[in-house]
Design a protein around this motif. Structure first.
Motif, PDB file in Angstrom:
ATOM      1  N   MET A 126       0.846  -1.170   0.000  1.00  0.00           N
ATOM      2  CA  MET A 126       0.000   0.000   0.000  1.00  0.00           C
ATOM      3  C   MET A 126       0.890   1.232   0.000  1.00  0.00           C
ATOM      4  SD  MET A 126      -3.080   0.872   2.658  1.00  0.00           S
ATOM      5  CE  MET A 126      -3.649  -0.792   2.522  1.00  0.00           C
ATOM      6  N   SER A 127       0.513   2.207  -0.785  1.00  0.00           N
ATOM      7  CA  SER A 127       1.282   3.434  -0.879  1.00  0.00           C
ATOM      8  C   SER A 127       0.791   4.419   0.172  1.00  0.00           C
ATOM      9  CB  SER A 127       1.114   4.050  -2.259  1.00  0.00           C
ATOM     10  OG  SER A 127       1.478   3.127  -3.252  1.00  0.00           O
ATOM     11  N   ASP A 128       1.696   4.753   1.105  1.00  0.00           N
ATOM     12  CA  ASP A 128       1.320   5.713   2.126  1.00  0.00           C
ATOM     13  C   ASP A 128       2.547   6.482   2.567  1.00  0.00           C
ATOM     14  OD1 ASP A 128       2.721   4.155   4.092  1.00  0.00           O
ATOM     15  OD2 ASP A 128       0.952   2.905   4.319  1.00  0.00           O
ATOM     16  N   HIS A 129       2.319   7.445   3.396  1.00  0.00           N
ATOM     17  CA  HIS A 129       3.403   8.265   3.924  1.00  0.00           C
ATOM     18  C   HIS A 129       3.317   8.195   5.444  1.00  0.00           C
ATOM     19  CE1 HIS A 129       4.278   9.823  -0.072  1.00  0.00           C
ATOM     20  NE2 HIS A 129       2.969   9.726  -0.259  1.00  0.00           N
ATOM     21  N   ARG A 130       4.445   7.863   6.065  1.00  0.00           N
ATOM     22  CA  ARG A 130       4.459   7.629   7.502  1.00  0.00           C
ATOM     23  C   ARG A 130       5.388   8.611   8.213  1.00  0.00           C
ATOM     24  NH1 ARG A 130       2.430   2.296   8.672  1.00  0.00           N
ATOM     25  NH2 ARG A 130       1.854   1.299   6.732  1.00  0.00           N
ATOM     26  N   ASP A 131       5.093   8.833   9.492  1.00  0.00           N
ATOM     27  CA  ASP A 131       5.962   9.685  10.291  1.00  0.00           C
ATOM     28  C   ASP A 131       7.110   8.851  10.857  1.00  0.00           C
ATOM     29  OD1 ASP A 131       4.936   8.291  12.478  1.00  0.00           O
ATOM     30  OD2 ASP A 131       3.704   9.952  13.188  1.00  0.00           O
ATOM     31  N   GLU A 132       7.924   9.449  11.690  1.00  0.00           N
ATOM     32  CA  GLU A 132       9.099   8.756  12.231  1.00  0.00           C
ATOM     33  C   GLU A 132       8.747   7.556  13.100  1.00  0.00           C
ATOM     34  OE1 GLU A 132       7.827  12.060  14.839  1.00  0.00           O
ATOM     35  OE2 GLU A 132       8.468  12.035  12.751  1.00  0.00           O
ATOM     36  N   ARG A 133       7.517   7.494  13.612  1.00  0.00           N
ATOM     37  CA  ARG A 133       7.066   6.353  14.423  1.00  0.00           C
ATOM     38  C   ARG A 133       6.420   5.269  13.581  1.00  0.00           C
ATOM     39  NH1 ARG A 133       3.338   9.723  18.180  1.00  0.00           N
ATOM     40  NH2 ARG A 133       3.124  10.654  16.158  1.00  0.00           N
ATOM     41  N   GLY A 134       6.310   5.526  12.280  1.00  0.00           N
ATOM     42  CA  GLY A 134       5.700   4.543  11.396  1.00  0.00           C
ATOM     43  C   GLY A 134       4.198   4.684  11.259  1.00  0.00           C
ATOM     44  N   GLU A 135       3.624   5.727  11.858  1.00  0.00           N
ATOM     45  CA  GLU A 135       2.189   5.929  11.758  1.00  0.00           C
ATOM     46  C   GLU A 135       1.857   6.609  10.426  1.00  0.00           C
ATOM     47  OE1 GLU A 135       0.241   7.582  15.147  1.00  0.00           O
ATOM     48  OE2 GLU A 135       1.628   6.600  16.535  1.00  0.00           O
ATOM     49  N   ILE A 136       0.754   6.181   9.835  1.00  0.00           N
ATOM     50  CA  ILE A 136       0.356   6.717   8.532  1.00  0.00           C
ATOM     51  C   ILE A 136      -0.118   8.157   8.682  1.00  0.00           C
ATOM     52  CG2 ILE A 136      -1.280   6.499   6.628  1.00  0.00           C
ATOM     53  CD1 ILE A 136      -1.281   3.484   7.107  1.00  0.00           C
ATOM     54  N   LEU A 137       0.488   9.039   7.892  1.00  0.00           N
ATOM     55  CA  LEU A 137       0.067  10.438   7.866  1.00  0.00           C
ATOM     56  C   LEU A 137      -1.048  10.630   6.846  1.00  0.00           C
ATOM     57  CD1 LEU A 137       3.577  12.116   7.957  1.00  0.00           C
ATOM     58  CD2 LEU A 137       1.950  11.914   9.840  1.00  0.00           C
ATOM     59  N   TYR A 138      -0.849  10.114   5.659  1.00  0.00           N
ATOM     60  CA  TYR A 138      -1.870  10.144   4.616  1.00  0.00           C
ATOM     61  C   TYR A 138      -1.508   9.119   3.555  1.00  0.00           C
ATOM     62  CZ  TYR A 138       1.400  12.809   1.713  1.00  0.00           C
ATOM     63  OH  TYR A 138       2.483  13.204   0.991  1.00  0.00           O
ATOM     64  N   MET A 139      -2.506   8.703   2.794  1.00  0.00           N
ATOM     65  CA  MET A 139      -2.281   7.781   1.698  1.00  0.00           C
ATOM     66  C   MET A 139      -2.488   8.522   0.391  1.00  0.00           C
ATOM     67  SD  MET A 139      -4.019   4.141   2.657  1.00  0.00           S
ATOM     68  CE  MET A 139      -5.433   4.694   3.600  1.00  0.00           C
ATOM     69  N   ASP A 140      -1.687   8.168  -0.600  1.00  0.00           N
ATOM     70  CA  ASP A 140      -1.900   8.745  -1.917  1.00  0.00           C
ATOM     71  C   ASP A 140      -3.095   8.040  -2.575  1.00  0.00           C
ATOM     72  OD1 ASP A 140      -0.934   6.270  -2.751  1.00  0.00           O
ATOM     73  OD2 ASP A 140       0.955   7.072  -3.506  1.00  0.00           O
ATOM     74  N   THR A 141      -3.425   8.453  -3.759  1.00  0.00           N
ATOM     75  CA  THR A 141      -4.605   7.909  -4.430  1.00  0.00           C
ATOM     76  C   THR A 141      -4.518   6.401  -4.587  1.00  0.00           C
ATOM     77  OG1 THR A 141      -4.935   9.977  -5.615  1.00  0.00           O
ATOM     78  CG2 THR A 141      -5.997   8.026  -6.531  1.00  0.00           C
ATOM     79  N   ARG A 142      -3.370   5.885  -4.997  1.00  0.00           N
ATOM     80  CA  ARG A 142      -3.216   4.438  -5.165  1.00  0.00           C
ATOM     81  C   ARG A 142      -3.423   3.721  -3.830  1.00  0.00           C
ATOM     82  NH1 ARG A 142      -1.821   1.051  -8.954  1.00  0.00           N
ATOM     83  NH2 ARG A 142      -1.063  -0.980  -8.321  1.00  0.00           N
ATOM     84  N   GLY A 143      -2.883   4.259  -2.774  1.00  0.00           N
ATOM     85  CA  GLY A 143      -3.052   3.664  -1.457  1.00  0.00           C
ATOM     86  C   GLY A 143      -4.509   3.648  -1.032  1.00  0.00           C
ATOM     87  N   ARG A 144      -5.215   4.707  -1.345  1.00  0.00           N
ATOM     88  CA  ARG A 144      -6.642   4.770  -1.010  1.00  0.00           C
ATOM     89  C   ARG A 144      -7.444   3.761  -1.823  1.00  0.00           C
ATOM     90  NH1 ARG A 144      -8.347  10.915  -0.958  1.00  0.00           N
ATOM     91  NH2 ARG A 144     -10.243  10.003  -0.117  1.00  0.00           N
ATOM     92  N   LEU A 145      -7.088   3.595  -3.101  1.00  0.00           N
ATOM     93  CA  LEU A 145      -7.754   2.594  -3.929  1.00  0.00           C
ATOM     94  C   LEU A 145      -7.491   1.178  -3.399  1.00  0.00           C
ATOM     95  CD1 LEU A 145      -7.098   3.993  -7.532  1.00  0.00           C
ATOM     96  CD2 LEU A 145      -9.320   3.776  -6.393  1.00  0.00           C
ATOM     97  N   GLU A 146      -6.233   0.926  -3.003  1.00  0.00           N
ATOM     98  CA  GLU A 146      -5.884  -0.389  -2.449  1.00  0.00           C
ATOM     99  C   GLU A 146      -6.652  -0.661  -1.162  1.00  0.00           C
ATOM    100  OE1 GLU A 146      -1.658  -0.021  -2.119  1.00  0.00           O
ATOM    101  OE2 GLU A 146      -1.308  -0.559  -4.211  1.00  0.00           O
TER     102      GLU A 146
END
Length: 72
Positions: A1-21
């Protein structure tokens, strides 16, 4: 899944592909849940309604999968 995480590994937001997945995964989970419900219900009318919902969810999953394939 395509997402963007902070230094703790928590998801900040997902890009469109990640949201579709994620949406595809949720639809497939729903199919499983509705199948289990349909298998255990005695009322044939309710079972028919659940089977109809399963078809809808499966159709949603197919569309999302096609979007993912065509967006790569």
């Amino acid at each position: 899944m395509s997402d963007h995480r902070d230094e703790r590994g928590e998801i900040l937001y997902m890009d469109t592909r990640g949201r579709l997945e994620a949406a595809l995964s949720n639809e497939l989970k729903s199919v499983t849940e509705y199948c289990e419900l349909a298998e255990n219900v005695k009322d044939q009318t309710l079972q028919a309604i659940l089977i109809n919902i399963i078809g809808d969810k499966y159709g949603h999953a197919r569309v999302l999968a096609a979007l993912l394939i065509n967006s790569s």
